[in-house]
Design an enzyme around this catalytic site. Structure first.
Site, PDB file in Angstrom:
ATOM      1  N   SER A 189       0.823  -1.207   0.000  1.00 16.37           N
ATOM      2  CA  SER A 189       0.000   0.000   0.000  1.00 16.37           C
ATOM      3  C   SER A 189       0.866   1.271   0.000  1.00 16.37           C
ATOM      4  O   SER A 189       1.651   1.459  -0.920  1.00 16.37           O
ATOM      5  CB  SER A 189      -0.964  -0.063   1.192  1.00 16.37           C
ATOM      6  OG  SER A 189      -2.002   0.851   1.040  1.00 16.37           O
ATOM      7  N   ASP A 343     -10.257  -3.395  -5.244  1.00 16.27           N
ATOM      8  CA  ASP A 343      -9.343  -2.424  -4.653  1.00 16.27           C
ATOM      9  C   ASP A 343      -9.288  -1.200  -5.574  1.00 16.27           C
ATOM     10  O   ASP A 343      -9.023  -1.351  -6.765  1.00 16.27           O
ATOM     11  CB  ASP A 343      -7.947  -3.075  -4.546  1.00 16.27           C
ATOM     12  CG  ASP A 343      -6.907  -2.153  -3.927  1.00 16.27           C
ATOM     13  OD1 ASP A 343      -7.243  -1.003  -3.587  1.00 16.27           O
ATOM     14  OD2 ASP A 343      -5.757  -2.600  -3.770  1.00 16.27           O
ATOM     15  N   HIS A 373      -8.270  -4.709  -0.802  1.00 15.88           N
ATOM     16  CA  HIS A 373      -7.173  -3.932  -0.240  1.00 15.88           C
ATOM     17  C   HIS A 373      -6.984  -4.263   1.248  1.00 15.88           C
ATOM     18  O   HIS A 373      -7.947  -4.273   2.003  1.00 15.88           O
ATOM     19  CB  HIS A 373      -7.411  -2.430  -0.408  1.00 15.88           C
ATOM     20  CG  HIS A 373      -6.166  -1.635  -0.206  1.00 15.88           C
ATOM     21  ND1 HIS A 373      -5.238  -1.454  -1.205  1.00 15.88           N
ATOM     22  CD2 HIS A 373      -5.665  -1.016   0.884  1.00 15.88           C
ATOM     23  CE1 HIS A 373      -4.226  -0.755  -0.746  1.00 15.88           C
ATOM     24  NE2 HIS A 373      -4.454  -0.473   0.521  1.00 15.88           N
TER      25      HIS A 373
END
Ligand SMILES: *[C@@H]1O[C@H](CO)[C@@H](O)[C@H](O)[C@H]1NC(C)=O
Ligand SMILES: *[C@@H]1O[C@H](CO)[C@@H](O)[C@H](O)[C@H]1NC(C)=O
Length: 399
Positions: A189, A343, A373
């Site tokens: 991320s 995501d 995610h």
């Protein structure tokens, strides 16, 4: 209606509101995920409400709540865990206890958390680092960095970059018994953003003599130019990472001035003089057909130059690695990119895969059809272990 039935009605309405109406069929543990997502949604709404009342900054609340999951640096029978500093950046180092004659491999890991939360000490990252060290018989460095909203870009980048530069010194690698030709960088991320940026930077830095062998990017955030790609459109309401939360996090990475966020929400933060850069994030040409289908590409709506001039960071490759031109991508090392279907950041990762391959970089793309995610190393879910397992197996074969 009596009090009790009024209360009951309220509960029913709230439950009906918070439980998602439809969930994709291919989720492995649907009810667990619904519960997880419902909690996240409630948290976000509560946090937003507290912020509205002026009681708490939402980002601080996120950081404090996340930090509840920190664990101390405890060595076990297989791995020694120490906390130290690499050039002023606090890191956790995981060293296998197994005796070995050969030099070890190493992984430099950067945690996620939207630049405003998380640390190497979180239970899931601690588990991941420990497991990586043990299964690969590798030294794992898990780096921290100073967080938003107290610090903005480029502090996060610089903290990590300084730590990496320190680590890649010959004498430091030697002291840990590491083979300088077998060092990988990884991040998830926001950490994936930092890992991609740092990998580009070290390539052209004459002060970095020992180069990374490979990078692995787990659902990375790579651009802030076009916030209306198909994954942004389709998954904008995923509670784990909604479009509005992501834009808040990205704008806060740059500044605490909330007016930037408003312009970004309408996707009108890029002025016409930057139009030539849209080719680097043009999903109409960079996404394979199956990810584009059903979506019509609209050329961007340009905004005023005001924000662009104020925040040149939009063009800074250290913040937006996807904007690097092909000549900068060409020499990049072997790359692993993990993207999840559900995501908003899916297309960032896929576009980078296309751009790297076009530039001749060798890429392994692991697209997880039932992924969302935050699933990587999410220890409450089977998928969390599955994704770690795939990642470690790739490292085992390639590092
Ligand atoms: C240490 O390694 C052994 C052998 O791989 C394993 O069975 C054991 O569970 C590991 N210990 C810890 C604490 O992970
Ligand atoms: C994006 O790509 C499409 C098709 O490849 C093209 O028609 C369009 O002009 C491009 N837009 C920009 C802004 O680069």
């Amino acid at each position: 209606m009596g009090r009790k039935s009024q209360f009951l009605l309220l509960v029913v309405v709230l439950v009906a509101y918070y439980i998602p109406k439809t969930i994709p069929e291919n989720f492995e543990e649907p009810w667990k995920l619904i519960w997880h997502n419902t909690c996240l949604k409630i948290f976000v709404h509560l946090g937003t409400f507290l912020e509205f009342l002026g009681l708490y900054n939402f980002l601080d609340l996120l950081a404090v709540t996340t930090a509840l999951n920190e664990v101390p640096p405890t060595s076990d029978e297989n791995v020694t865990v120490i906390e130290t500093k690499f050039d002023n950046t606090p890191v956790r180092v995981y060293i296998p206890k197994r005796k070995t004659e050969a030099l070890r491999r190493a992984v430099f890991f950067i945690h996620g958390g939207g630049f405003c939360s998380g640390s190497a000490a979180l239970r899931n990252y601690d588990f991941l680092s420990r497991w990586t060290a043990e299964r690969l018989d590798a030294v794992v460095v898990s780096s921290n960095y100073r967080l938003v909203p107290k610090y903005h870009f480029p502090t996060q980048f610089e903290d990590v970059y300084n730590a990496l530069k320190w680590f890649l010194r010959k004498d430091v690698l030697e002291s840990y018994g590491i083979n300088p030709e077998r060092v990988c960088i990884s991040g998830d991320s926001a950490g994936g953003n930092l890992a991609a940026a740092v990998t580009q930077q070290q390539l052209y830095d004459p002060d970095v003599k020992i180069k990374l062998k490979m990078q692995s990017l787990i659902y990375p955030a790579l651009q802030a130019f076009d916030l209306d790609s198909p994954s942004y459109r389709e998954y904008s309401h995923m509670p784990g990472l909604s479009k509005s939360l992501l834009i808040r996090l990205m704008s806060e990475y740059i500044t605490s001035d909330r007016s930037l966020e408003k312009v970004m929400l309408s996707n009108q933060h890029v002025p016409e003089e930057w139009s030539h850069l849209f080719k680097f994030v043009n999903w109409s040409s960079l996404l394979p057909e199956r990810f584009r289908k059903g979506h019509v590409y609209k050329n961007p709506t340009y905004g005023s130059s005001e924000f662009a001039q104020k925040y040149p960071v939009f063009l800074d490759m250290r913040a937006v690695p996807l904007l690097a031109d092909d000549s900068k991508l060409r020499g990049l090392p072997l790359t692993y990119v993990l993207t999840c279907q559900y995501d908003v950041l899916r297309d960032d990762g896929i576009m980078y895969v296309t751009r790297l391959r076009n530039a001749g970089v060798q890429v392994t793309h692991n697209h997880v059809e039932d992924g969302f995610h935050g699933a990587f190393a999410l220890l409450k879910f089977k998928i969390g272990y599955r994704l770690i397992d795939q990642y470690i197996n790739w490292l085992k074969e390639n590092l």
